[in-house]
Scaffold this active site. Structure first.
Site, PDB file in Angstrom:
ATOM      1  N   SER A  97      -6.965  21.837   1.589  1.00 27.76           N
ATOM      2  CA  SER A  97      -5.665  21.190   1.399  1.00 27.76           C
ATOM      3  C   SER A  97      -5.536  19.956   2.293  1.00 27.76           C
ATOM      4  O   SER A  97      -6.287  19.007   2.129  1.00 27.76           O
ATOM      5  CB  SER A  97      -4.536  22.185   1.617  1.00 27.76           C
ATOM      6  OG  SER A  97      -3.346  21.702   1.038  1.00 27.76           O
ATOM      7  N   GLU A 103      -3.099  26.951  -8.211  1.00 34.20           N
ATOM      8  CA  GLU A 103      -2.748  26.153  -7.037  1.00 34.20           C
ATOM      9  C   GLU A 103      -1.241  26.030  -6.842  1.00 34.20           C
ATOM     10  O   GLU A 103      -0.749  25.962  -5.718  1.00 34.20           O
ATOM     11  CB  GLU A 103      -3.350  24.739  -7.151  1.00 34.20           C
ATOM     12  CG  GLU A 103      -4.862  24.679  -7.150  1.00 34.20           C
ATOM     13  CD  GLU A 103      -5.465  24.721  -5.761  1.00 34.20           C
ATOM     14  OE1 GLU A 103      -4.736  25.029  -4.792  1.00 34.20           O
ATOM     15  OE2 GLU A 103      -6.679  24.455  -5.647  1.00 34.20           O
ATOM     16  N   HIS A 138      -3.166  28.772  -3.985  1.00 36.33           N
ATOM     17  CA  HIS A 138      -3.638  27.749  -3.057  1.00 36.33           C
ATOM     18  C   HIS A 138      -4.063  28.405  -1.751  1.00 36.33           C
ATOM     19  O   HIS A 138      -3.295  29.147  -1.140  1.00 36.33           O
ATOM     20  CB  HIS A 138      -2.494  26.766  -2.815  1.00 36.33           C
ATOM     21  CG  HIS A 138      -2.840  25.574  -1.997  1.00 36.33           C
ATOM     22  ND1 HIS A 138      -3.723  24.609  -2.422  1.00 36.33           N
ATOM     23  CD2 HIS A 138      -2.414  25.164  -0.774  1.00 36.33           C
ATOM     24  CE1 HIS A 138      -3.814  23.673  -1.512  1.00 36.33           C
ATOM     25  NE2 HIS A 138      -3.032  23.985  -0.493  1.00 36.33           N
TER      26      HIS A 138
END
Length: 533
Positions: free
Chosen positions: A221, A350, A447
């Site tokens: 990320s 995600e 995610h």
């Protein structure tokens, strides 16, 4: 087109759900810990019976406090006696995700790194994997149990992780700070911290059994965005030789430092002026005034770290003309980046973590959320993602987030790097964990869900809970470490991972069984291409 504040507003759920702890790992060895001499002084770490070792909380920079706040990091003062390196360093100042209150136990004196090595005196120096943590550039630290490098180091690599400045302390742009800078730039202090940590690796990692000529940077990320930004930052070239980007690229990153002259688009300096005014710092001595403020005051003015549906002032990487000469998108398109092999990928769901607390129960709420997050292209996105095509309004919004912030930018980065002649390997993680947290059990392959598998989590709430999960983790650590070793993740007995090409867009799908995939979400990504996603 820019989704307002993408990624910078929502990556910290796992930070609240994990705690600092060592993984189960090998048994500690008896006697005093090993001592390694770095360029600044000796450090004494933790030894284990299998010959591996860990060194935690090594300072790679002087405390960025007082006059050093909002300046490029400097090397720490040297020391002569062995320095204890058996516990993690301080967590950088940050706020809690929803409350906006300062997280307890943090300190500005937080620029430290950690090293896990399979052997201090190996016959051959091991590949080095340097991890950059996520957290939306506002949260996170290397002491999270999620990032323990013990298991990954046993795949034959030296693992390094570092803290870097976050939020306003790491990414504040302001005309007064720009004026006092020798490079006439401000804001990218957190990225400069990462670069200094990579310089530390270059200068010191051989003493820990690592090969300074074979360094892979990897992150998830905001950490993946950081790896991409280091690729396009000329000052970092030569400090690494491979990149692994998990759920993040830098295509949508980088507010301009100065007024861009574009209606509706803020500059970092404009945000910084408002921030300083909120703190009562105006006039000729703004920088001095800001440096008198406590971390608590700065964090209080920053507000909550996570607001999924409402835009707000956030701090993140800046196109400052120095660390980032121009927009990352332009640098990538023009081929002005470190030409190194790339492994990158995304997760199937995600978007779900980002909307965990969001109310998106009706078509009206869905449309309003779209207009708030992407006002200039809301109508186009609503046509591409009509609510009738999905199980619920939230499912539609989650799918849009997944594509716009992750899958389609990853496709663009893979295409760009492959077209410039570098090896690229793409993946898609589809396994839906069942054992991590009850709160996350219904979020699918959310995610950051791949992280416990990349790090081989062995203890705490992130423990891999079944033989199938442990088998998947072993396979992923094998692929990651082989890529770090020789720029190719394939190996004897492993399912073949095809190199990425634009024609078929092949990728490896990670689940309890591995298989090849092609053209991931091509229809949506083709539709988003004209919008700049």
């Amino acid at each position: 087109m820019r989704l307002r504040h993408p990624l910078l507003t929502a990556l910290a759920c796992l930070a609240l759900l994990t705690h600092c702890a060592h993984s189960k790992g090998p048994a500690p060895a008896s006697g005093p810990g090993p001592v390694v001499t770095t360029h600044r002084g000796p450090v004494q770490g933790l030894a284990y019976t299998d010959g591996s070792a860990a060194f935690l909380g090594i300072p790679y920079a002087a405390p960025p406090t007082g006059a050093r706040r909002w300046r490029a990091p400097e090397a720490p003062e040297a020391w002569t006696m062995p320095r204890e390196a058996t516990r993690f360093g301080n967590v950088c100042p940050q706020v809690e995700m929803f409350s906006g209150k300062r997280m307890e136990g943090t300190s500005e004196d937080c620029l430290s790194l950690n090293v896990w090595t399979p052997a201090l005196q190996p016959a051959n120096r091991a590949p080095v994997m340097v991890f950059i943590h996520g957290g939306g550039f506002t949260m996170g630290s290397t002491s999270m149990e999620l990032y323990d490098g013990t298991a990954l180091s046993h795949a034959g690599v030296v693992v390094v992780s570092m803290n870097y400045r976050l939020g306003a302390l790491g990414f504040l742009g302001h005309p007064a700070l720009t004026a006092e800078s020798p490079n006439k730039a401000s804001g990218n202090y957190g990225l400069m911290d990462q670069r200094l940590a990579l310089q530390w690796v270059r200068d010191n990692i051989a003493a820990f059994g690592g090969d300074p000529g074979n360094v892979t940077i990897f992150g998830e990320s905001a950490g993946a965005i950081s790896t991409c930004l280091q690729m396009v930052s000329p000052g970092s070239w030569g400090l690494f030789h491979r990149v692994i980007a998990q759920s993040g690229t830098c295509y949508l990153t980088g507010a301009p430092l100065h007024d861009p002259g574009t209606p509706g688009e803020d500059s970092a300096e404009e945000r910084g002026l408002r921030f300083a005014q909120d703190l009562g710092c105006t006039g000729e001595e703004v920088a001095t005034c800001l440096r008198t403020k406590t971390p608590e005051e700065l964090l209080a003015a920053s507000g909550a770290a996570l607001d999924l549906l409402k835009p707000h002032v956030v701090f993140g990487p800046i196109v400052d003309g120095d660390v980032l000469p121009v927009a990352p998108r332009q640098l990538l398109t023009e081929g002005r980046y470190a030409k190194v092999p790339l492994l990158l990928g995304t997760n199937k769901d995600e978007g779900t973590l980002f909307t965990l607390k969001a109310k998106l129960d009706t078509p009206e709420q869905y449309e309003e959320a779209m207009r708030v997050r992407a006002p200039e292209h809301a109508e186009a996105l609503l046509r591409v993602y009509p609510v009738k095509d999905f199980a619920s309004p939230k499912a539609a919004y989650n799918h849009m987030l997944r594509d716009a912030l992750f899958i389609c930018p990853a496709r663009r980065l893979a295409r760009t790097v492959a077209e410039h002649g570098q090896p690229v390997y793409a993946y898609h993680f589809t396994y839906e964990p069942k054992s991590f947290f009850g709160l996350l059990n219904n979020l699918g392959a959310f995610h950051a869900a791949e992280l416990p598998f990349v790090f081989g989590a062995e203890k705490g709430r992130l423990t891999l809970g079944s033989d199938k999960e442990r088998e998947l983790s072993a396979k992923m650590m094998g692929y990651w470490s082989r890529f770090a070793a020789r720029a190719n993740p394939n190996g004897a007995g492993a399912t073949e991972w095809p190199a990425y090409t634009r024609e078929g867009e092949p990728h490896l799908v990670f689940n309890t069984t591995l298989e090849r995939g092609d053209h991931l979400d091509q229809t949506h990504c083709d539709a988003l291409e004209p919008l700049g996603l």
